[in-house]
Design an enzyme around this catalytic site. Structure first.
Site, PDB file in Angstrom:
ATOM      1  N   ARG A 120       0.832  -1.264  -0.011  1.00  0.00           N
ATOM      2  CA  ARG A 120       0.136   0.230   0.085  1.00  0.00           C
ATOM      3  C   ARG A 120       0.949   1.237  -0.235  1.00  0.00           C
ATOM      4  O   ARG A 120       0.312   2.382   0.306  1.00  0.00           O
ATOM      5  CB  ARG A 120      -0.955  -0.014   1.013  1.00  0.00           C
ATOM      6  CG  ARG A 120      -2.140  -0.942   1.105  1.00  0.00           C
ATOM      7  CD  ARG A 120      -3.248  -0.830   2.062  1.00  0.00           C
ATOM      8  NE  ARG A 120      -3.801  -2.144   2.123  1.00  0.00           N
ATOM      9  CZ  ARG A 120      -3.749  -3.206   2.818  1.00  0.00           C
ATOM     10  NH1 ARG A 120      -2.664  -3.201   3.858  1.00  0.00           N
ATOM     11  NH2 ARG A 120      -4.413  -4.249   2.911  1.00  0.00           N
ATOM     12  N   LYS A 142       2.953  11.711 -10.408  1.00  0.00           N
ATOM     13  CA  LYS A 142       2.070  10.747 -11.136  1.00  0.00           C
ATOM     14  C   LYS A 142       3.010   9.636 -11.706  1.00  0.00           C
ATOM     15  O   LYS A 142       4.077   9.755 -12.020  1.00  0.00           O
ATOM     16  CB  LYS A 142       1.789  11.551 -12.565  1.00  0.00           C
ATOM     17  CG  LYS A 142       0.669  12.542 -12.527  1.00  0.00           C
ATOM     18  CD  LYS A 142       0.250  12.933 -13.746  1.00  0.00           C
ATOM     19  CE  LYS A 142      -1.018  13.785 -13.815  1.00  0.00           C
ATOM     20  NZ  LYS A 142      -1.408  14.485 -14.878  1.00  0.00           N
ATOM     21  N   GLU A 184       8.920  19.464 -24.325  1.00  0.00           N
ATOM     22  CA  GLU A 184       8.005  19.898 -23.185  1.00  0.00           C
ATOM     23  C   GLU A 184       8.472  21.282 -22.813  1.00  0.00           C
ATOM     24  O   GLU A 184       7.629  21.825 -21.998  1.00  0.00           O
ATOM     25  CB  GLU A 184       8.219  18.927 -22.004  1.00  0.00           C
ATOM     26  CG  GLU A 184       7.639  17.421 -22.280  1.00  0.00           C
ATOM     27  CD  GLU A 184       6.229  17.504 -21.925  1.00  0.00           C
ATOM     28  OE1 GLU A 184       5.390  18.452 -21.623  1.00  0.00           O
ATOM     29  OE2 GLU A 184       5.477  16.298 -22.004  1.00  0.00           O
ATOM     30  N   LYS A 220       6.731  23.772 -12.256  1.00  0.00           N
ATOM     31  CA  LYS A 220       5.966  22.598 -12.245  1.00  0.00           C
ATOM     32  C   LYS A 220       5.742  22.382 -10.971  1.00  0.00           C
ATOM     33  O   LYS A 220       4.580  22.224 -10.434  1.00  0.00           O
ATOM     34  CB  LYS A 220       6.552  21.384 -12.737  1.00  0.00           C
ATOM     35  CG  LYS A 220       5.914  20.304 -12.385  1.00  0.00           C
ATOM     36  CD  LYS A 220       5.755  19.036 -13.601  1.00  0.00           C
ATOM     37  CE  LYS A 220       4.868  18.063 -13.090  1.00  0.00           C
ATOM     38  NZ  LYS A 220       4.896  16.938 -14.058  1.00  0.00           N
ATOM     39  N   GLU A 230      -4.646  17.461  -9.533  1.00  0.00           N
ATOM     40  CA  GLU A 230      -5.370  17.672 -10.791  1.00  0.00           C
ATOM     41  C   GLU A 230      -6.756  17.918 -10.579  1.00  0.00           C
ATOM     42  O   GLU A 230      -7.539  17.468 -11.563  1.00  0.00           O
ATOM     43  CB  GLU A 230      -4.728  16.872 -12.001  1.00  0.00           C
ATOM     44  CG  GLU A 230      -5.020  17.465 -13.389  1.00  0.00           C
ATOM     45  CD  GLU A 230      -4.364  16.618 -14.346  1.00  0.00           C
ATOM     46  OE1 GLU A 230      -2.990  16.532 -14.166  1.00  0.00           O
ATOM     47  OE2 GLU A 230      -5.011  16.492 -15.489  1.00  0.00           O
ATOM     48  N   ARG A 234      -3.673  22.300 -12.135  1.00  0.00           N
ATOM     49  CA  ARG A 234      -2.758  21.218 -12.630  1.00  0.00           C
ATOM     50  C   ARG A 234      -3.131  21.155 -14.285  1.00  0.00           C
ATOM     51  O   ARG A 234      -1.981  20.713 -14.832  1.00  0.00           O
ATOM     52  CB  ARG A 234      -2.760  20.246 -11.976  1.00  0.00           C
ATOM     53  CG  ARG A 234      -1.265  19.279 -12.279  1.00  0.00           C
ATOM     54  CD  ARG A 234      -0.817  18.170 -11.139  1.00  0.00           C
ATOM     55  NE  ARG A 234       0.140  17.280 -11.707  1.00  0.00           N
ATOM     56  CZ  ARG A 234       0.594  16.513 -10.670  1.00  0.00           C
ATOM     57  NH1 ARG A 234       0.120  16.373  -9.753  1.00  0.00           N
ATOM     58  NH2 ARG A 234       1.651  15.610 -11.241  1.00  0.00           N
ATOM     59  N   ASN A 238      -1.213  20.321 -19.365  1.00  0.00           N
ATOM     60  CA  ASN A 238      -1.575  19.669 -20.297  1.00  0.00           C
ATOM     61  C   ASN A 238      -1.562  20.313 -21.562  1.00  0.00           C
ATOM     62  O   ASN A 238      -2.102  20.071 -22.779  1.00  0.00           O
ATOM     63  CB  ASN A 238      -2.877  18.927 -20.086  1.00  0.00           C
ATOM     64  CG  ASN A 238      -2.963  17.988 -19.305  1.00  0.00           C
ATOM     65  OD1 ASN A 238      -1.951  17.364 -18.719  1.00  0.00           O
ATOM     66  ND2 ASN A 238      -4.116  17.637 -18.290  1.00  0.00           N
ATOM     67  N   HIS A 241      -0.973  18.848 -24.936  1.00  0.00           N
ATOM     68  CA  HIS A 241      -1.112  17.353 -24.876  1.00  0.00           C
ATOM     69  C   HIS A 241      -2.173  16.647 -25.554  1.00  0.00           C
ATOM     70  O   HIS A 241      -2.415  15.579 -25.921  1.00  0.00           O
ATOM     71  CB  HIS A 241      -1.038  17.042 -23.582  1.00  0.00           C
ATOM     72  CG  HIS A 241       0.117  17.031 -22.824  1.00  0.00           C
ATOM     73  ND1 HIS A 241       0.888  18.221 -22.754  1.00  0.00           N
ATOM     74  CD2 HIS A 241       1.024  15.968 -22.308  1.00  0.00           C
ATOM     75  CE1 HIS A 241       2.089  17.876 -22.394  1.00  0.00           C
ATOM     76  NE2 HIS A 241       2.337  16.628 -21.792  1.00  0.00           N
ATOM     77  N   HIS A 245      -0.984  13.735 -27.674  1.00  0.00           N
ATOM     78  CA  HIS A 245      -1.162  12.584 -27.363  1.00  0.00           C
ATOM     79  C   HIS A 245      -1.805  11.950 -28.623  1.00  0.00           C
ATOM     80  O   HIS A 245      -1.513  10.697 -29.089  1.00  0.00           O
ATOM     81  CB  HIS A 245      -2.466  12.290 -26.130  1.00  0.00           C
ATOM     82  CG  HIS A 245      -1.695  12.625 -24.936  1.00  0.00           C
ATOM     83  ND1 HIS A 245      -2.373  12.832 -23.981  1.00  0.00           N
ATOM     84  CD2 HIS A 245      -0.410  12.173 -24.541  1.00  0.00           C
ATOM     85  CE1 HIS A 245      -1.537  12.978 -23.001  1.00  0.00           C
ATOM     86  NE2 HIS A 245      -0.587  12.705 -23.234  1.00  0.00           N
ATOM     87  N   HIS A 257       7.195  11.534 -27.223  1.00  0.00           N
ATOM     88  CA  HIS A 257       6.016  12.504 -26.598  1.00  0.00           C
ATOM     89  C   HIS A 257       6.279  14.081 -26.624  1.00  0.00           C
ATOM     90  O   HIS A 257       5.490  14.656 -26.829  1.00  0.00           O
ATOM     91  CB  HIS A 257       6.210  12.068 -25.071  1.00  0.00           C
ATOM     92  CG  HIS A 257       5.139  12.755 -24.185  1.00  0.00           C
ATOM     93  ND1 HIS A 257       3.636  12.580 -24.240  1.00  0.00           N
ATOM     94  CD2 HIS A 257       5.148  13.547 -23.374  1.00  0.00           C
ATOM     95  CE1 HIS A 257       3.279  13.466 -23.362  1.00  0.00           C
ATOM     96  NE2 HIS A 257       4.090  14.266 -22.778  1.00  0.00           N
TER      97      HIS A 257
HETATM   98 ZN    ZN Z   1       4.003  15.548 -21.312  1.00  0.00          ZN
END
Ligand code: ZN
Ligand code: ADP
Length: 347
Positions: A120, A142, A184, A220, A230, A234, A238, A241, A245, A257
């Site tokens: 956990r 994340k 990025e 960040k 998020e 936050r 994106n 993105h 994506h 990416h």
């Molecule tokens: Zn990214």
């Protein structure tokens, strides 16, 4: 040594120190009561840096073992994840022991997720070795792995105890991975403006690497601290993105990416300019930034891109797309749009 505090519910530091890998043990000793550490790395990074890190950790009295995964996104799988869990269990790691992620985004995500879920949740320390991981993915908690149905579908929020960024390791980073990180960077230039935008427009990040990493990581950290899971703000991160994506997927992940994100930023900037939200001067500066990361022409937005965006939106369960609209360099705003509105906006 410079540092930034990520002020989330359990605050932690991002340390920026060239040669810091050699001192990993003493830094980590300050943030965990672990006795055993599992250093997770990949087949490219391990031969270069695992020995330095492991000996520093052993030198501080930790019981150290390692687990090296195959380099590349294909390793971000449930299979590799379970093999890390198996290593933790078979080596009798306790609830109080810890994982050290030594590598790029792939290692950080999968090792972070193993740490998030084993018993956990046990401590994790992130030692990012790519530009993208130092400025972005290692910060903010994340973690996750890909499923056959899509990227990052299995994951958790699990903040690290420490992020240790040693820019010396970038001396071995392949050119393609620099470009990936700078992609990025185009996102950060638009979001944060100021000195980040200036550095990106000058196009000489290699001679200002430390400053660039510290500024992006600091930006960040600020956003993550304001919105750890998020819920709202936050989502700014994106920017680029939604389209990015879709482009990644369409290329069957042949487009990296960060490069796909820079293309997404290009589309959002053009749309904002056409709609009169973005002034010509800022639009030109964004184009300079994009040129510097190798995006010299606008990507084609065709039906397949829209199909993929629509599928993504459905999968997320949200009724609207949270578009990040560029009103100016350093002035981006989240704007909810229906799929049809978004399609009209970028089409
Ligand atoms: Zn990214
Ligand atoms: P990212 O950080 O962009 O999300 P990866 O974790 O897949 O992506 O790392 C990109 C590639 O760069 C991988 O092949 C990885 O093994 C390699 N790599 C990571 N850090 C270094 C480094 N410091 N020197 C050389 N290669 C590295």
């Amino acid at each position: 040594m410079n540092s930034v505090c990520v002020n989330v519910s359990a605050p932690y530091q991002i340390l920026f120190e060239r040669g810091g890998l050699k001192r990993a043990g003493s830094f980590i000793k300050d943030v965990t009561r672990a006795k055993k550490l599992l250093v997770v790395s990949d087949t490219n990074v391990a031969p270069l840096y695992l020995a330095i890190v492991s000996s520093s950790l052993s030198g501080e009295g930790f019981e150290v073992s390692d687990f090296v995964i195959e380099a590349g996104e294909q390793s971000k799988s449930t299979k590799t994840y379970l093999s890390i869990i198996d290593a933790l269990a078979s080596r009798s790691f306790k609830r109080t022991d810890a994982v050290v992620a030594l590598g790029g985004g792939v290692v950080g995500d999968i090792a972070g997720f193993a740490a998030a879920t084993y018993m956990r949740g046990i401590d994790v320390v992130q030692i990012p070795t790519t530009l993208l991981a130092m400025t972005d993915s290692a910060i903010g908690g994340k973690t996750g792995v890909d499923l056959p149905q899509g990227k990052n579908l299995l994951g958790a929020f699990h903040q690290p105890k420490l992020v240790l960024a040693d820019a010396d390791v970038l001396s071995t980073l392949p050119e393609r991975e620099w470009q990936n990180g700078l992609g990025e960077g185009a996102k950060y230039a638009c979001l944060a403006g100021g000195r980040i935008a200036e550095l990106m427009a000058d196009g000489d990040i290699k001679n200002h690497t430390d400053e660039f990493i510290e500024l992006c990581a600091g930006y960040k950290a600020k956003i993550v601290a304001a919105d750890e899971k998020e819920g709202g703000l936050r989502a700014l991160l994106n920017l680029g993105h939604t389209v990015g994506h879709a482009m990644e997927k369409l290329s069957d992940f042949q487009i990296p990416h960060g490069v796909a994100v820079a293309n997404g930023v290009a589309i959002m900037a053009r749309s904002a300019f056409i709609c009169g939200e973005l002034c010509e001067n800022d639009y030109k500066n964004i184009q300079t930034v994009l040129h510097n990361v190798g995006v010299t022409e606008l990507p084609k937005i065709d039906g397949r891109i829209f199909d993929l965006i629509s599928m993504d939106k459905k999968a997320s369960g949200a009724s609207d797309i949270s578009a990040v609209v560029i009103h100016g360099i350093g002035d981006c705003r989240i704007q909810k749009m229906s799929f049809e509105e978004f399609k009209a906006y970028i089409g």
